[in-house]
Design a protein around this motif. Structure first.
Motif, PDB file in Angstrom:
ATOM      1  N   ALA A  33      73.761  11.253 120.426  1.00  0.00           N
ATOM      2  CA  ALA A  33      74.756  10.804 119.736  1.00  0.00           C
ATOM      3  C   ALA A  33      74.763   9.308 119.427  1.00  0.00           C
ATOM      4  CB  ALA A  33      76.077  11.332 120.277  1.00  0.00           C
ATOM      5  N   TYR A  34      74.518   8.743 120.636  1.00  0.00           N
ATOM      6  CA  TYR A  34      74.139   7.170 120.484  1.00  0.00           C
ATOM      7  C   TYR A  34      73.238   6.767 119.714  1.00  0.00           C
ATOM      8  CZ  TYR A  34      73.532   2.424 122.008  1.00  0.00           C
ATOM      9  OH  TYR A  34      73.900   0.993 122.440  1.00  0.00           O
ATOM     10  N   GLY A  40      73.797   5.110 111.533  1.00  0.00           N
ATOM     11  CA  GLY A  40      74.879   5.423 110.652  1.00  0.00           C
ATOM     12  C   GLY A  40      75.391   6.625 110.451  1.00  0.00           C
ATOM     13  N   TYR A  41      75.344   7.590 111.126  1.00  0.00           N
ATOM     14  CA  TYR A  41      75.862   8.999 111.109  1.00  0.00           C
ATOM     15  C   TYR A  41      77.315   8.945 111.413  1.00  0.00           C
ATOM     16  CZ  TYR A  41      71.333  11.645 110.833  1.00  0.00           C
ATOM     17  OH  TYR A  41      70.243  12.068 110.399  1.00  0.00           O
ATOM     18  N   ASP A  42      77.942   9.769 110.865  1.00  0.00           N
ATOM     19  CA  ASP A  42      79.552   9.779 110.955  1.00  0.00           C
ATOM     20  C   ASP A  42      79.853  10.891 111.756  1.00  0.00           C
ATOM     21  OD1 ASP A  42      80.576  12.442 109.319  1.00  0.00           O
ATOM     22  OD2 ASP A  42      78.966  11.279 108.217  1.00  0.00           O
ATOM     23  N   ARG A  43      81.077  11.030 112.632  1.00  0.00           N
ATOM     24  CA  ARG A  43      81.713  11.742 113.598  1.00  0.00           C
ATOM     25  C   ARG A  43      81.597  13.361 112.981  1.00  0.00           C
ATOM     26  NH1 ARG A  43      86.301  13.736 114.167  1.00  0.00           N
ATOM     27  NH2 ARG A  43      87.159  14.686 116.024  1.00  0.00           N
ATOM     28  N   LYS A  44      82.217  13.520 111.991  1.00  0.00           N
ATOM     29  CA  LYS A  44      81.979  14.711 111.538  1.00  0.00           C
ATOM     30  C   LYS A  44      80.648  15.499 111.473  1.00  0.00           C
ATOM     31  CE  LYS A  44      86.472  14.751 108.994  1.00  0.00           C
ATOM     32  NZ  LYS A  44      87.090  14.670 107.685  1.00  0.00           N
ATOM     33  N   THR A  45      79.673  14.692 110.847  1.00  0.00           N
ATOM     34  CA  THR A  45      78.349  15.357 110.822  1.00  0.00           C
ATOM     35  C   THR A  45      77.736  15.577 112.136  1.00  0.00           C
ATOM     36  OG1 THR A  45      78.244  14.045 108.703  1.00  0.00           O
ATOM     37  CG2 THR A  45      76.133  15.057 109.618  1.00  0.00           C
ATOM     38  N   LEU A  46      78.068  14.615 112.933  1.00  0.00           N
ATOM     39  CA  LEU A  46      77.385  14.740 114.373  1.00  0.00           C
ATOM     40  C   LEU A  46      78.081  16.017 115.008  1.00  0.00           C
ATOM     41  CD1 LEU A  46      77.150  11.007 115.675  1.00  0.00           C
ATOM     42  CD2 LEU A  46      75.242  12.740 115.274  1.00  0.00           C
ATOM     43  N   LYS A  47      79.204  15.916 114.852  1.00  0.00           N
ATOM     44  CA  LYS A  47      80.087  17.121 115.744  1.00  0.00           C
ATOM     45  C   LYS A  47      79.630  18.571 115.196  1.00  0.00           C
ATOM     46  CE  LYS A  47      84.793  18.366 117.035  1.00  0.00           C
ATOM     47  NZ  LYS A  47      86.278  18.299 116.970  1.00  0.00           N
ATOM     48  N   ARG A  48      79.162  18.694 113.872  1.00  0.00           N
ATOM     49  CA  ARG A  48      78.850  20.102 113.489  1.00  0.00           C
ATOM     50  C   ARG A  48      77.518  20.324 114.058  1.00  0.00           C
ATOM     51  NH1 ARG A  48      78.865  18.672 108.450  1.00  0.00           N
ATOM     52  NH2 ARG A  48      76.751  18.287 108.465  1.00  0.00           N
ATOM     53  N   ASP A  49      76.675  19.189 114.046  1.00  0.00           N
ATOM     54  CA  ASP A  49      75.176  19.542 114.327  1.00  0.00           C
ATOM     55  C   ASP A  49      74.935  19.661 116.083  1.00  0.00           C
ATOM     56  OD1 ASP A  49      74.740  19.329 111.692  1.00  0.00           O
ATOM     57  OD2 ASP A  49      73.905  17.324 111.674  1.00  0.00           O
ATOM     58  N   LEU A  50      75.576  18.752 116.652  1.00  0.00           N
ATOM     59  CA  LEU A  50      75.319  18.779 118.253  1.00  0.00           C
ATOM     60  C   LEU A  50      75.939  19.873 119.020  1.00  0.00           C
ATOM     61  CD1 LEU A  50      76.269  15.043 118.892  1.00  0.00           C
ATOM     62  CD2 LEU A  50      74.126  16.074 118.406  1.00  0.00           C
ATOM     63  N   GLN A  51      76.778  20.718 118.273  1.00  0.00           N
ATOM     64  CA  GLN A  51      77.252  21.991 119.056  1.00  0.00           C
ATOM     65  C   GLN A  51      76.318  22.987 119.443  1.00  0.00           C
ATOM     66  OE1 GLN A  51      81.260  23.529 118.106  1.00  0.00           O
ATOM     67  NE2 GLN A  51      81.449  21.725 116.578  1.00  0.00           N
ATOM     68  N   GLY A  52      75.658  23.337 118.309  1.00  0.00           N
ATOM     69  CA  GLY A  52      74.343  24.366 118.249  1.00  0.00           C
ATOM     70  C   GLY A  52      73.158  23.707 119.036  1.00  0.00           C
ATOM     71  N   MET A  53      73.083  22.477 118.910  1.00  0.00           N
ATOM     72  CA  MET A  53      71.726  21.826 119.395  1.00  0.00           C
ATOM     73  C   MET A  53      71.829  21.925 120.833  1.00  0.00           C
ATOM     74  SD  MET A  53      70.270  18.104 118.438  1.00  0.00           S
ATOM     75  CE  MET A  53      70.486  18.399 116.684  1.00  0.00           C
ATOM     76  N   PHE A  54      73.090  21.465 121.472  1.00  0.00           N
ATOM     77  CA  PHE A  54      73.024  21.499 122.907  1.00  0.00           C
ATOM     78  C   PHE A  54      73.988  22.550 123.628  1.00  0.00           C
ATOM     79  CE2 PHE A  54      72.001  17.047 121.439  1.00  0.00           C
ATOM     80  CZ  PHE A  54      71.075  16.792 122.264  1.00  0.00           C
ATOM     81  N   ASP A  55      74.279  23.515 122.926  1.00  0.00           N
ATOM     82  CA  ASP A  55      75.098  24.619 123.321  1.00  0.00           C
ATOM     83  C   ASP A  55      76.518  24.126 123.922  1.00  0.00           C
ATOM     84  OD1 ASP A  55      75.698  27.146 123.849  1.00  0.00           O
ATOM     85  OD2 ASP A  55      74.517  27.553 125.867  1.00  0.00           O
ATOM     86  N   TYR A  60      83.630  19.263 124.131  1.00  0.00           N
ATOM     87  CA  TYR A  60      82.633  18.666 125.033  1.00  0.00           C
ATOM     88  C   TYR A  60      81.961  17.438 124.187  1.00  0.00           C
ATOM     89  CZ  TYR A  60      83.180  20.951 129.368  1.00  0.00           C
ATOM     90  OH  TYR A  60      83.445  21.528 130.653  1.00  0.00           O
ATOM     91  N   VAL A  61      81.583  18.278 122.663  1.00  0.00           N
ATOM     92  CA  VAL A  61      80.805  17.398 121.780  1.00  0.00           C
ATOM     93  C   VAL A  61      81.562  16.133 121.462  1.00  0.00           C
ATOM     94  CG1 VAL A  61      79.784  17.301 119.556  1.00  0.00           C
ATOM     95  CG2 VAL A  61      79.342  19.196 121.182  1.00  0.00           C
ATOM     96  N   ASP A  62      82.864  16.322 121.052  1.00  0.00           N
ATOM     97  CA  ASP A  62      83.745  15.310 120.461  1.00  0.00           C
ATOM     98  C   ASP A  62      83.879  14.058 121.519  1.00  0.00           C
ATOM     99  OD1 ASP A  62      85.067  14.386 118.390  1.00  0.00           O
ATOM    100  OD2 ASP A  62      87.065  15.138 119.197  1.00  0.00           O
ATOM    101  N   ASP A  63      83.911  14.490 122.955  1.00  0.00           N
ATOM    102  CA  ASP A  63      83.906  13.569 124.100  1.00  0.00           C
ATOM    103  C   ASP A  63      82.551  12.821 124.295  1.00  0.00           C
ATOM    104  OD1 ASP A  63      86.506  14.306 124.449  1.00  0.00           O
ATOM    105  OD2 ASP A  63      86.129  15.769 126.174  1.00  0.00           O
ATOM    106  N   ALA A  64      81.523  13.397 124.074  1.00  0.00           N
ATOM    107  CA  ALA A  64      80.293  12.809 124.008  1.00  0.00           C
ATOM    108  C   ALA A  64      80.041  11.806 123.055  1.00  0.00           C
ATOM    109  CB  ALA A  64      79.185  13.982 123.972  1.00  0.00           C
TER     110      ALA A  64
END
Length: 478
Positions: A33-34, A40-55, A60-64
């Motif tokens: 995420a860092y 320049g990625y935004d929070r919403k896009t990251l939150k959607r992508d990272l859940q499946g990527m890291f299970d 947890y993803v929002d806190d990361a």
């Protein structure tokens, strides 16, 4: 904020491995995420992508993402390049790269770095979820446990052992937190093969009872020689009393020792405010002087960041004041030392540090500092030729290269300022009219004209010489 540290004891090794795997995935998610935030990625896009990527679940993803953003902002505030941040610790990474340690010592160092890099998990508290949904404290008959969400409707329980020697008060406090349903954050860290939990809750401060209505206590912290100067003023800004608090313990010693004494000095300041029944005025905690290059390399910002945890001490004073219901006012510290040494040090026969604290106190009451009439007359009579003579005098007498360069830079600024006002018929009596300069520019010129000639090798501690100029308007004596 109150933080309680505890060790987690797992019922079996399998449960521990499940949590370690969760911590590894969360740490990887935060680092990923860092990097995306840098791009320049935004929070919403990251939150959607990272859940499946890291299970990981959405919390947890929002806190990361939040932790990654805070690391990014911290690097920028400290003037460091965000691209050069090293997760796991720069010092440890540097030691591993040099390979000056071999064998078991090197392997131990490598494990320590990997633990700091991969052994992390953070879960924010939520009032609507009665404390913390992902990592919840549960009180049972056989002890206090932490319930950790490791997957969809899957939980691992670990017994909370509060401290190396079981601390009953800590455990009782954790039980009170669990039963009160107040929000608390939990951070897990891996150290020497053990998992430790850090429970944090926000403090509820009492209502402010001691305000600036009866006056304030102004605080000025000085890196050199290392002391706190304070002044007491009434509601109109008149000086009542003052004092100085040396802090030799903060110049050396271990980190824990310095931290202990910072709290002690903060408590002393609070006791003064309580005794005087007055609010406290401190300098702003944010470092706004980024320097010429914009990377916080200026002398003032270096002093703030490196000299005996300047910011940490002010933060402790602020925290303790809130606990005691004392109002804390933060003011811009610009030119407080210069105004103090020129206006109040000779007037009250006090040191420049005490006078700076006095200016800070007056600024906290919203009072403006006008240039005294006799100083205005002196500035009105000052010529560029006189400053050119001063420049030549500094070149001949000052031996310290750094000090000489500083003096010459200040004198050149003063010359440029006077030259810009030559077209004004009443250039000083109406100083701001038709110019782009502020009142601070006049204080700077005044310092150059009266302080530099007094003691070009160093700033004097005694400003009594200026008393005749300030009060009687006498100048011209070599």
């Amino acid at each position: 904020m109150i933080v309680i540290q505890a060790k987690l004891i797992f019922l079996n090794q399998e449960d521990k491995q499940i949590v370690l795997d969760l911590m590894r995935r969360w740490s990887s998610c935060m680092k990923f995420a860092y990097k995306r935030l840098l791009e320049g990625y935004d929070r919403k896009t990251l939150k959607r992508d990272l859940q499946g990527m890291f299970d990981l679940n959405s919390r947890y993803v929002d806190d990361a993402i939040m932790k990654a953003r805070s690391t990014l902002e911290s690097a920028r505030e400290l003037g460091k390049s965000p691209k050069k941040v090293i997760f796991g610790g720069r010092d440890l990474f540097g030691k591993l790269q040099k390979r000056h340690i071999n064998g078991k010592a090197y392997e131990k160092l490598k494990i320590r770095w990997q633990e700091k890099r991969k052994g992390n998990l953070y879960s924010r508290g939520d009032k609507s979820k009665k404390g913390n949904l992902n990592t919840r404290i549960e009180v049972r008959k056989n002890g206090t446990f932490l319930r950790i969400n490791v997957g969809e409707r899957k939980y691992v329980y670990a017994r909370i052992e509060a401290g190396y020697k079981k601390n009953k008060r800590r455990e009782e406090l954790l039980q009170e937190i669990a039963e009160s349903n107040i929000p608390y954050s939990v951070e897990l860290k891996l150290k020497n093969g053990n998992i430790y939990a850090y429970f944090a809750i926000e403090e509820e401060y009492p209502e402010i009872k001691i305000t600036k209505e009866k006056g304030v206590i102004g605080i000025d912290i000085n890196a050199h020689p290392g002391n706190i100067s304070w002044t007491e003023v009434d509601e109109k800004g008149n000086l009542i009393s003052y004092g100085n608090m040396p802090m030799p313990e903060l110049a050396s010693g271990s980190k824990d020792k310095r931290e202990y004494f910072r709290w002690q000095y903060a408590h002393e300041i609070i006791e003064i405010a309580k005794k005087k029944n007055k609010a406290i005025v401190i300098e702003e905690l944010e470092i706004k002087d980024k320097g010429k290059r914009g990377d916080f390399s200026g002398r003032k910002s270096r002093r703030i960041r490196h000299s005996f945890s300047y910011k940490s001490l002010l933060s402790k004073i602020k925290t303790l004041a809130k606990r005691e219901g004392i109002e804390v006012i933060e003011v811009n510290p610009s030119y407080t030392s210069i105004i103090g040494m020129l206006k109040y040090a000779p007037q009250y026969m006090i040191t420049k540090d005490i006078s700076a604290a006095y200016v800070i106190a007056r600024r906290g009451l919203g009072l403006q500092e006008e240039i005294p009439d006799n100083y205005m007359k002196f500035l009105n009579a000052l010529t560029v030729e006189e400053l050119e003579e001063l420049k030549e005098h500094v070149k001949k007498t000052v031996r310290n290269k750094h000090l000489k360069k500083k003096h010459l830079r200040e004198i050149n600024k003063a010359i440029k300022f006077l030259q810009s006002l030559e077209s004004e018929p009443e250039r000083v009596l109406k100083p701001l009219y038709g110019t782009s300069f502020s009142t601070y520019d006049f204080w700077r010129v005044l310092k150059v004209a009266v302080v530099t000639p007094l003691s070009p090798e160093k700033v004097p501690r005694d400003f009594s010489t200026l008393k005749e100029l300030l009060i009687q308007g006498k100048w011209g004596d070599p």
